[in-house]
Design an enzyme around this catalytic site. Structure first.
Site, mmCIF file in Angstrom:
data_model
loop_
_atom_site.group_PDB
_atom_site.id
_atom_site.type_symbol
_atom_site.label_atom_id
_atom_site.label_comp_id
_atom_site.label_asym_id
_atom_site.label_seq_id
_atom_site.Cartn_x
_atom_site.Cartn_y
_atom_site.Cartn_z
ATOM 1 N N LYS A 118 0.828 -1.214 0.000
ATOM 2 C CA LYS A 118 0.000 0.000 0.000
ATOM 3 C C LYS A 118 0.860 1.261 0.000
ATOM 4 O O LYS A 118 0.503 2.253 -0.629
ATOM 5 C CB LYS A 118 -0.970 0.005 1.186
ATOM 6 N N LYS A 201 -8.414 -10.620 -6.682
ATOM 7 C CA LYS A 201 -9.618 -10.766 -5.852
ATOM 8 C C LYS A 201 -10.573 -9.589 -6.063
ATOM 9 O O LYS A 201 -10.120 -8.467 -6.304
ATOM 10 C CB LYS A 201 -9.193 -10.967 -4.404
ATOM 11 N N LYS A 204 -13.594 -3.680 -3.162
ATOM 12 C CA LYS A 204 -14.485 -2.508 -3.155
ATOM 13 C C LYS A 204 -13.926 -1.397 -4.022
ATOM 14 O O LYS A 204 -14.655 -0.624 -4.592
ATOM 15 C CB LYS A 204 -14.586 -1.948 -1.732
#
Ligand code: AQP
Length: 337
Positions: A118, A201, A204
């Site tokens: 991240k 995967k 959102k």
């Protein structure tokens, strides 16, 4: 003293209200929460403190948090059987996170692969919260004397860190300071993949929203997204994640919703075409989501009731969290208020 062993083991889980919840959140997390709530003492949260490690639009964050809570309840999370709350409503999460910041080590946090991943995408200014995030997660878990944490692959390392920190504090202040949590591996763990890019995967915050099936998507959108779902150039409908990730994903979605085995579903599709699989998967998803969407809208239409539910949930969680926090304050050497 740690609180006496409860008759049921304690489970804790949460979802970040970043963007809208998607089918993977439902099949990989919420649907299992509902199954666990009778056998365990469950704590379920909307983890808004975690969500702000990436910038959020304030109004969207608030709406997403209300909707997440409404979706949990509409999916079957039962307030009689578990404690349901918003993480920021229980200030002990932030308070314990600070204390754990003083016991976690730079070296162990630097090794977290999610941080490496991240932070590499965060640009020049990496928020400190992205680095210390695993200690907030440790605080979430340790506050409730949690025994079991349902974790996917991406959270296993964070749970390992939680265990290390808990054991470190137990070594310093006594074995009953914290319960050392274990991972809970669900008997059937659904991992739902992106509809357009089935080797990653479903998420959102996918770049292309057509790859994610949001729980609030309209029936027409659900049909459209499944119709466009990526498959392969073959014809055979069989489960083979390596060579047929798209087809395998649709089979997994059906199986996770209906409970039917993959083999039984494959048998129904012998000599059928990918189009059949797509249309029927869309239908199964629509049927599963229809009552959940209806109930979610009802709950969102009565904010006063939703807020009452959240107040009750926060009070219940705070009562437990405060006991753990005071225990640690006392052992660290703080004067108790
Ligand atoms: N695709 C998935 N398949 C199965 N389970 C999934 N979960 C998420 N996506 C899938 C499960 O949902 C829970 C909470 O997820 P989270 O919001 O805390 O973080 P996440 O895993 O990073 O979810 P997203 O949707 O990918 O969020 P963004 O895009 O905001 O990073 C976990 O139990 C997770 O396993």
């Amino acid at each position: 003293m740690a609180t006496p062993a409860p008759s049921k083991k304690v489970i804790l889980s949460g979802i970040q209200p970043t963007n809208r919840l998607q089918l993977g959140n439902y099949l990989g997390a919420i649907k299992n929460w509902v199954k666990l709530q009778k056998d365990f003492d469950c704590h379920y949260m909307a983890v808004d403190l975690h969500a702000i490690t990436a910038r959020q639009d304030p109004q969207e964050l608030r709406n997403n948090t209300y909707t997440a809570i409404a979706l949990y309840i509409a999916s079957g999370v039962d307030l009689e059987h578990c404690s349901l709350f918003v993480q920021s409503h229980v200030p002990q999460h932030s308070q314990l996170a600070w204390l754990l910041n003083c016991y976690g080590y730079m070296g162990e946090l630097s090794r977290m692969t999610q941080y490496k991943d991240k932070s590499s995408k965060a640009g020049a200014n990496i928020p400190v919260g992205l680095f210390t995030y695993p200690l907030l997660m440790a605080a979430d878990i340790l506050l409730y004397d949690t025994h079991l944490v349902p974790v996917g692959d991406d959270q296993k390392q964070h749970l390992e860190l939680t265990r290390d920190v808990a054991q470190r504090l137990n070594g310093l202040y006594g074995d009953d300071t914290f319960v050392v949590p274990e991972p809970y591996i669900a008997p059937v763990a659904a991992r739902i993949m992106d509809l357009l890019n089935p080797t990653t995967k479903m998420s959102k915050s996918a770049v292309n929203e057509n790859g994610s099936l949001f729980l609030t998507d309209s029936p027409a959108d659900i049909e459209k997204k499944f119709k466009r779902a990526e498959t392969d150039s073959g014809k055979e409908i069989r489960f083979d994640e390596e060579n047929k990730p798209g087809v395998s994903n649709l089979l997994s979605i059906q199986s996770a919703i209906t409970g039917e085995s993959i083999a039984a579903i494959e048998a129904r599709y012998v000599n059928k075409m990918y189009g059949h699989l797509k249309v029927e998967t869309a239908e199964i998803v629509k049927q599963e989501l229809a009552p959940i969407q209806k109930r979610t809208q009802e709950l969102l239409g009565d904010k006063a009731e939703l807020e009452r539910i959240l107040k009750t949930g926060a009070e219940k969680a705070t009562a437990k969290a405060e006991v753990t926090l005071r225990r640690l304050h006392e052992r660290i050497g703080f004067i108790l208020r």
